[in-house]
Design a protein around this motif. Structure first.
Motif, PDB file in Angstrom:
ATOM      1  N   THR A  66       0.897  -1.200  -0.006  1.00  0.00           N
ATOM      2  CA  THR A  66      -0.002   0.025  -0.076  1.00  0.00           C
ATOM      3  C   THR A  66       0.967   1.354   0.047  1.00  0.00           C
ATOM      4  OG1 THR A  66      -1.553  -1.309   1.328  1.00  0.00           O
ATOM      5  CG2 THR A  66      -2.007   1.162   0.959  1.00  0.00           C
ATOM      6  N   ASN A  91       1.170   4.203  -2.719  1.00  0.00           N
ATOM      7  CA  ASN A  91       0.975   5.838  -2.489  1.00  0.00           C
ATOM      8  C   ASN A  91       2.589   6.421  -2.742  1.00  0.00           C
ATOM      9  OD1 ASN A  91      -1.823   6.414  -1.593  1.00  0.00           O
ATOM     10  ND2 ASN A  91      -1.539   4.794  -0.016  1.00  0.00           N
ATOM     11  N   LYS A  92       3.151   6.019  -3.541  1.00  0.00           N
ATOM     12  CA  LYS A  92       4.454   6.548  -3.725  1.00  0.00           C
ATOM     13  C   LYS A  92       5.516   6.639  -2.830  1.00  0.00           C
ATOM     14  CE  LYS A  92       1.671   9.337  -7.204  1.00  0.00           C
ATOM     15  NZ  LYS A  92       1.205  10.560  -7.420  1.00  0.00           N
ATOM     16  N   SER A  93       5.322   5.827  -1.806  1.00  0.00           N
ATOM     17  CA  SER A  93       6.430   5.624  -0.837  1.00  0.00           C
ATOM     18  C   SER A  93       7.340   4.576  -1.316  1.00  0.00           C
ATOM     19  CB  SER A  93       5.882   5.428   0.650  1.00  0.00           C
ATOM     20  OG  SER A  93       5.470   6.667   1.013  1.00  0.00           O
ATOM     21  N   SER A 113       6.105   5.270   8.758  1.00  0.00           N
ATOM     22  CA  SER A 113       4.976   4.937   8.896  1.00  0.00           C
ATOM     23  C   SER A 113       4.550   4.404  10.369  1.00  0.00           C
ATOM     24  CB  SER A 113       4.109   4.540   7.607  1.00  0.00           C
ATOM     25  OG  SER A 113       2.848   4.208   8.034  1.00  0.00           O
ATOM     26  N   THR A 135      -1.708   5.974   5.878  1.00  0.00           N
ATOM     27  CA  THR A 135      -1.950   5.325   4.350  1.00  0.00           C
ATOM     28  C   THR A 135      -0.937   3.900   4.271  1.00  0.00           C
ATOM     29  OG1 THR A 135      -0.010   6.461   3.740  1.00  0.00           O
ATOM     30  CG2 THR A 135      -2.244   7.328   3.346  1.00  0.00           C
ATOM     31  N   LEU A 140      -8.320   5.931   2.271  1.00  0.00           N
ATOM     32  CA  LEU A 140      -6.856   6.461   3.118  1.00  0.00           C
ATOM     33  C   LEU A 140      -6.489   7.558   2.572  1.00  0.00           C
ATOM     34  CD1 LEU A 140      -4.850   3.323   1.513  1.00  0.00           C
ATOM     35  CD2 LEU A 140      -6.024   3.704   3.752  1.00  0.00           C
ATOM     36  N   SER A 182      -4.141  10.940   3.471  1.00  0.00           N
ATOM     37  CA  SER A 182      -2.655  11.292   3.873  1.00  0.00           C
ATOM     38  C   SER A 182      -2.647  11.951   5.142  1.00  0.00           C
ATOM     39  CB  SER A 182      -1.742  11.864   2.654  1.00  0.00           C
ATOM     40  OG  SER A 182      -1.747  10.826   1.834  1.00  0.00           O
TER      41      SER A 182
END
Lengths: 435, 670
Positions: B286, B290-292, B614, B643, B666, B668
């Motif tokens: 996930t 979400n671009k992590s 996170s 997220t 979700l 942020s």
């Protein structure tokens, strides 16, 4: 052909035999064809060629067979020490080099006339007794395997008994040369010193519990008395005294008692008290373990032996089957790997050495030389008999070395001194032949 | 100069010491007699040698066979009988680790023929498909110890065994033996907790020479190491008579039967564990979605808040303990033993729950809140302005709120729900203003709540983390600026940033304290040791590991209630940071997100690059006196708490309560 050239030729022959033995031990140890044994053979050859050159300079007329015989016996010993423990063999090789160096020193020092030794006969006699007593001096002596044979001086450990043997022969040769006529005529006054020596032998026996050394020295003594006086009664009396003394001391010397028991009954069908751990054990698993394993080892040899490097000296789990294999029991290793043929051949080498020694005694002109050579040769024979007979369970086993073969520095060095003396006597006998 | 002496030669070395004896030169008068006697001596010597020869002949030839028979079959070899290692069970008695029977090929080094040694090794290696050079090296290393055989390979196939039996004469010293292999029905599940079993190392042998023998299998990490004493059992002993070549001469005689190892029961629920590991993978995926993109690891721990029993303990990346079973493939264990390879694989062997340290971010805010209330700096329902930015210190440093669009007064409940940073800055600054003593007050409370100290976890191997204090700064840094405790330090600490570091387990323990009404529990995973019994019978408990009773931390129940309200609000109110995840879940859950900046070194990035860690920690069911489960989740470099970690934690709750959330949004948030 001069005596020395014959010696060199025989040495080459001995070298070939020794090299073959070395190569065979080396190759069977590594399981590959390899030339790693060459340096050993080369170093050994170098040492004996050096000995030969010194002999060529100092005793050109000496018996040419003595040195090659010793070279061959030493090499065979080294091969078997290597076979059992390569590290010990390395040290043994160093001791051979030291032995030959001292051999050279003796030859050079006494090259004019060894008979100067005669003038110091009492010095030698007293030194012999002192040396024999040394191991029982508290703080010096080391009890190894229940027997006090060793002396520790700093990092050095040596067996003074080995040197004492030679000193004793020198003393006896000188003393008997002087006193033999009065002894032969039975003057009691002159028997005194002999009784003193008997007492000394007993004392040494009590002090060190070393039956082998006492037997050897007393045997040499009796043989030389007999040779000098020709009175068999002296020998018989001496034997009786020794036996009597030993019997008297038998009870107080548990070590000797144990040796005799082990000799007479190595196997038991019932468990008997074990002197090692105090428990009940079969004797073959305890006191006579060493001897029994040695007998098995010899029996395993058969006619032809297992071959060098192929005998069994360790159990499957790597523990040595026979403790003290490379010292007291080296003949047992030889008998297994070379078989009856090889073991008899090694005996023959000793026999030849003793025979040549006796021949030197026969051709010598003066009393001291005759007695010296006869004493040394007989000592060699007796020592060989005591240890080989012990290993073969012919006589009670005692911890003395097989000359030139067993691992051990003091033994090697003193036997090379013995060889030097024989060569000196032999040279003089030939050189100063009455015309 | 030269004096002529009676010796006939000049210059005898020491002629000066004693006068020469003229008798020396006298020729021997009784020569024939003496020669005869010397001859007699020679004959005696000859006879002696003849006797020796005959004795030799009699020994070697006449009675040789008798001795040979006696010499054979005379040696006993003792054999160790392997004890099956105890099983490891989950809290419901389901088997997590057990044994399967395998065939092991062992080699007695002492039995290898000296001549064909390497040929035999090579042939054996070919048959068993093990690297021959490695085996030869092993043989050389162990040749000094012939009492214990080398294990060449465990888990040998049937056809290989058959071949070895058929050609047994070609393989001296090879022994085929029944053995037990560790079996992991759930593969990598709970790998870091269970640990692995390997051959005893030299170091372990030196430390416990009486307990271990070379070739023994011992637990190396985790439960296997911690409970080795119970799991290992006791090897039995048998004896067999062998001849001088090591060939068996009789049947194996049993001396002592092997005692199987005890079973060890854990507090872990294997189903929940599986869910937690799936949730962790889901959280990482996930986060990436979400671009992590650097999300590559993490940890989830679930505790029973009443007594600290660990219900699940997941750490990612992970490994399969079975790489240590059988002949170990060095390539496969590299990430576990080699530093470089481990770094490449992001340290799969580390249990991140107990040994991973992270800045806690906003999950720390309850610590600040409780400390401030305990120190009477804060009235719970007093409203403080939540501003977009705040400026502190002589250098007028500006500190921002994560949400720049908020500017309103908030109570503590709201501040926790919306995770207002500037609200907590004010608390942090107040601690700073208290002077030297006050500046470490919050840290003292943090310590009381179990931060900066080990939790007492029964498997050990814990990191303690770091709670920065003025004294620590003074000691740790060199420059005067860094050594001083500045307002910024108190402010950063108030939202769990900068130097503070905690382990997920410490955090879970803290949230358990909030959930259970102020008691600190001691986390534990081993509940009891049992005697192995056939399946179906109730186990006999050998030893029960009672957890240390929970200790009151001394927190005001009223203060605790406010924090609990705040945490519930954070998952259910309109603006709650993880309401999008938890609001629709049928069981009330309370918890806090965290987005913690951590300095992470990536190739190609400047030093001091920050990545968001996170976090989500919380418990359920909330609004009750006794919540049943605490969950803490961390996704490394996973971005915002809401997220990645929060949706992962939800999965664990879903499994635990057997209910599904109806929908999930979700957003942020912090």
């Amino acid at each position: 052909m001069s005596a020395r050239n014959r010696e060199l030729a025989t040495l080459v022959l001995a070298g070939l035999v020794a090299s073959t033995a070395f190569a065979s031990a080396w190759i069977s140890g590594l399981a590959t064809i390899d030339y790693g044994w060459l340096p050993w053979a080369a170093v050994l050859a170098g040492i004996f060629v050096a000995a030969h050159l010194v002999a060529r300079w100092t005793v050109p007329d000496a018996d040419p067979t003595l040195l090659p015989l010793v070279a061959l016996i030493t090499s065979v010993g080294l091969v078997f020490v290597y076979r059992i423990d390569p590290e010990d063999a390395r040290r043994q090789l160093v001791w051979v080099a030291v032995g030959v160096a001292i051999f050279a020193v003796v030859l050079v020092w006494l090259r004019y006339d060894y008979r100067v030794l005669e003038r110091y006969k009492y010095v030698f006699g007293v030194s012999a007794i002192v040396l024999l007593m040394l191991p029982s001096v508290p703080g010096l002596g080391q009890r190894v395997n229940g027997v006090k044979l060793w002396v520790d001086i700093g990092p050095l450990r040596f067996q003074p008994g080995e040197i004492a043997k030679i000193f004793l022969v020198v003393f006896l040769a000188a003393y008997l040369r002087d006193k033999r006529e009065s002894l032969a005529s039975g003057r009691l006054k002159d028997v005194g010193p002999l009784l003193a020596i008997w007492g000394g032998a007993m004392l040494v026996l009590v002090q060190t519990s070393d039956l082998g050394s006492a037997l050897l020295n007393f045997g040499i003594f009796l043989a030389m008395v007999y040779a000098a006086t020709g009175r068999l009664s002296f020998v018989l009396a001496g034997l009786a005294l020794f036996a009597g003394g030993a019997a008297l001391l038998y009870d107080s010397l548990s070590r000797v008692e144990q040796r005799v028991t082990v000799w007479l009954q190595p196997w038991t069908d019932e468990k008997v008290p074990c002197s090692v751990n105090g428990l009940l054990e079969y004797r073959q698993n305890c006191d006579s373990y060493q001897l029994v394993k040695s007998l098995y080892s010899i029996a395993n040899g058969g006619y032809g032996g297992t071959g060098i490097g192929r005998g069994t000296f360790e159990t499957v789990d790597g523990t040595p089957l026979i403790p003290y294999l490379q010292t007291d029991f080296i003949y047992s290793a030889i008998a297994q790997e070379l078989g009856l043929v090889g073991a008899a051949a090694v005996l023959l080498l000793f026999l030849a050495l003793v025979a040549r020694g006796m021949r030197v005694a026969l051709v010598a002109h003066d009393g001291f030389s005759k007695l010296l050579a006869a004493g040394l040769s007989f000592g060699l024979a007796l020592q060989t008999f005591i240890i080989v007979g012990g290993v073969l369970r012919l006589v009670p086993l005692t911890g003395i070395t097989l000359p030139f073969v067993s691992y051990g520095g003091s033994s090697i060095v003193s036997n090379f001194v013995l060889l030097a003396l024989l060569l000196l006597v032999s040279h003089r006998a030939v050189r100063n032949q009455p015309t | 100069m030269s004096t002529h002496t009676p010796y006939g030669e000049p210059r005898a070395p020491s002629s000066r010491f004693l006068p020469p004896d003229p008798g020396v030169e006298a020729p021997y008068r009784l020569t024939p007699g003496l020669a005869f006697r010397v001859g007699i001596l020679g004959v005696v010597a000859l006879a002696v040698f003849a006797v020796l020869f005959f004795r030799l002949w009699s020994l070697q030839v006449l009675s040789g066979d008798r001795y040979l028979v006696a010499a054979q079959g005379n040696q006993l070899r003792s054999i160790r009988i392997e004890a099956p290692r105890g099983t490891i069970l989950d809290r419901n008695g389901r088997v997590i680790v057990d044994n399967v029977a395998g065939t092991a090929v062992k080699l007695w080094v002492g039995d290898l023929p000296k001549s064909r040694r390497y040929a035999v090794i090579k042939h054996l290696a070919e048959v068993l498909r093990v690297p021959p050079l490695e085996l030869a090296k092993q043989v050389d290393e162990r040749s000094a110890d012939p009492l214990n055989p080398i294990t060449v390979k465990t888990a040998v196939g049937e056809d290989q065994v058959a071949y070895l039996y058929e050609h047994s004469s070609e393989f001296p010293g090879v022994q085929i033996q029944q053995t037990y292999l560790r079996h992991y029905p759930y593969q990598s599940l709970a790998a870091q907790v269970l640990g692995y079993v390997g051959e005893v190392s030299q170091g372990e042998l030196d430390r416990k020479p009486r307990l271990y023998k070379p070739g023994d299998k011992v637990g190396k990490t985790g439960v296997e190491a911690n409970q080795d004493e119970y799991l290992r059992g006791e090897a039995g002993q048998a004896e067999i008579r062998v001849d001088s070549l090591g060939r068996p001469q009789g049947p194996i005689e049993l001396r002592r039967e092997a005692r199987p190892g005890n079973a060890v029961r854990l507090t872990i629920d294997i189903e929940l564990q599986r869910a937690a590991e799936r949730a962790l993978r889901y959280g990482i995926e996930t986060a990436r979605a979400n671009k992590s993109y650097y999300a590559d690891g993490g940890a989830i721990v679930a505790l029973d808040p009443s007594d600290g029993a660990v219900l699940a303990m997941a750490s990612s990346p992970t490994y399969k303990p079975s790489v240590y079973v059988g002949r170990v493939n060095p390539k496969k264990i590299e990430p576990l033993v080699d530093d470089r390879a481990a770094e490449e694989k992001n340290y799969p062997g580390i249990n991140r729950v107990t040994s991973g340290v992270y800045p806690p971010g906003s999950t720390w805010k309850p610590v600040t809140a409780l400390a401030a209330m305990q120190e009477h700096m804060l009235q719970p329902y007093q409203a403080l302005q939540c501003t977009p930015t705040a400026t502190y210190g002589l250098d007028k440093q500006q500190f921002r709120n994560w949400d720049p669009y908020v500017n309103q007064p908030m109570t503590l409940v709201e501040a926790l729900a919306r995770s207002c940073d500037t609200y907590f800055y004010q608390l942090g600054y107040q601690f700073y203003l208290e002077g030297d003593r006050g500046r470490s007050r919050m840290q003292q409370w943090a310590r009381t709540f179990g931060f900066g100290v080990p939790t007492g976890f029964d498997l050990g191997g814990e990191a303690v983390g770091l709670v920065p204090t003025p004294a620590w700064r003074k000691q740790h840094f060199t420059s005067d600026w860094d050594r001083a405790w500045n307002p910024g330090n108190s402010i950063q600490l108030s939202i769990g940033q900068q130097d503070v570091q905690v382990t997920p387990l410490q955090m879970a323990r803290f949230y358990a304290m909030i959930a259970n009404g102020g008691k600190l529990v001691t986390p534990y995973v081993v509940s009891q040791v049992e005697t192995a019994v056939p399946t179906g019978q109730s186990p006999v408990v050998e030893q029960r590991f009672a957890p240390d009773p929970p200790k009151q931390a001394g927190v005001d129940p009223a203060a605790l209630q406010v924090v609990r309200d705040g945490l519930y609000s954070a998952t259910h109110s309109t603006y709650g940071t993880s309401s999008g995840v938890f609001a629709s879940f049928p069981v009330p859950i309370a918890g806090k997100t965290g987005t913690a900046e951590k300095v992470v070194q990536f190739a190609g990035y400047p030093a001091g690059h920050l990545e968001d860690q996170s976090w989500w920690c919380g418990y359920g069911p909330a609004l009750t006196e006794a919540p049943r489960i605490v969950v803490c989740a961390v996704i490394e470099n996973g971005g915002h708490g809401s997220t990645a970690a929060a949706p992962a934690a939800l999965r664990v709750f879903e499994k635990f309560f057997g209910r599904k959330a109806t929908h999930q949004t979700l957003v942020s948030t912090d």
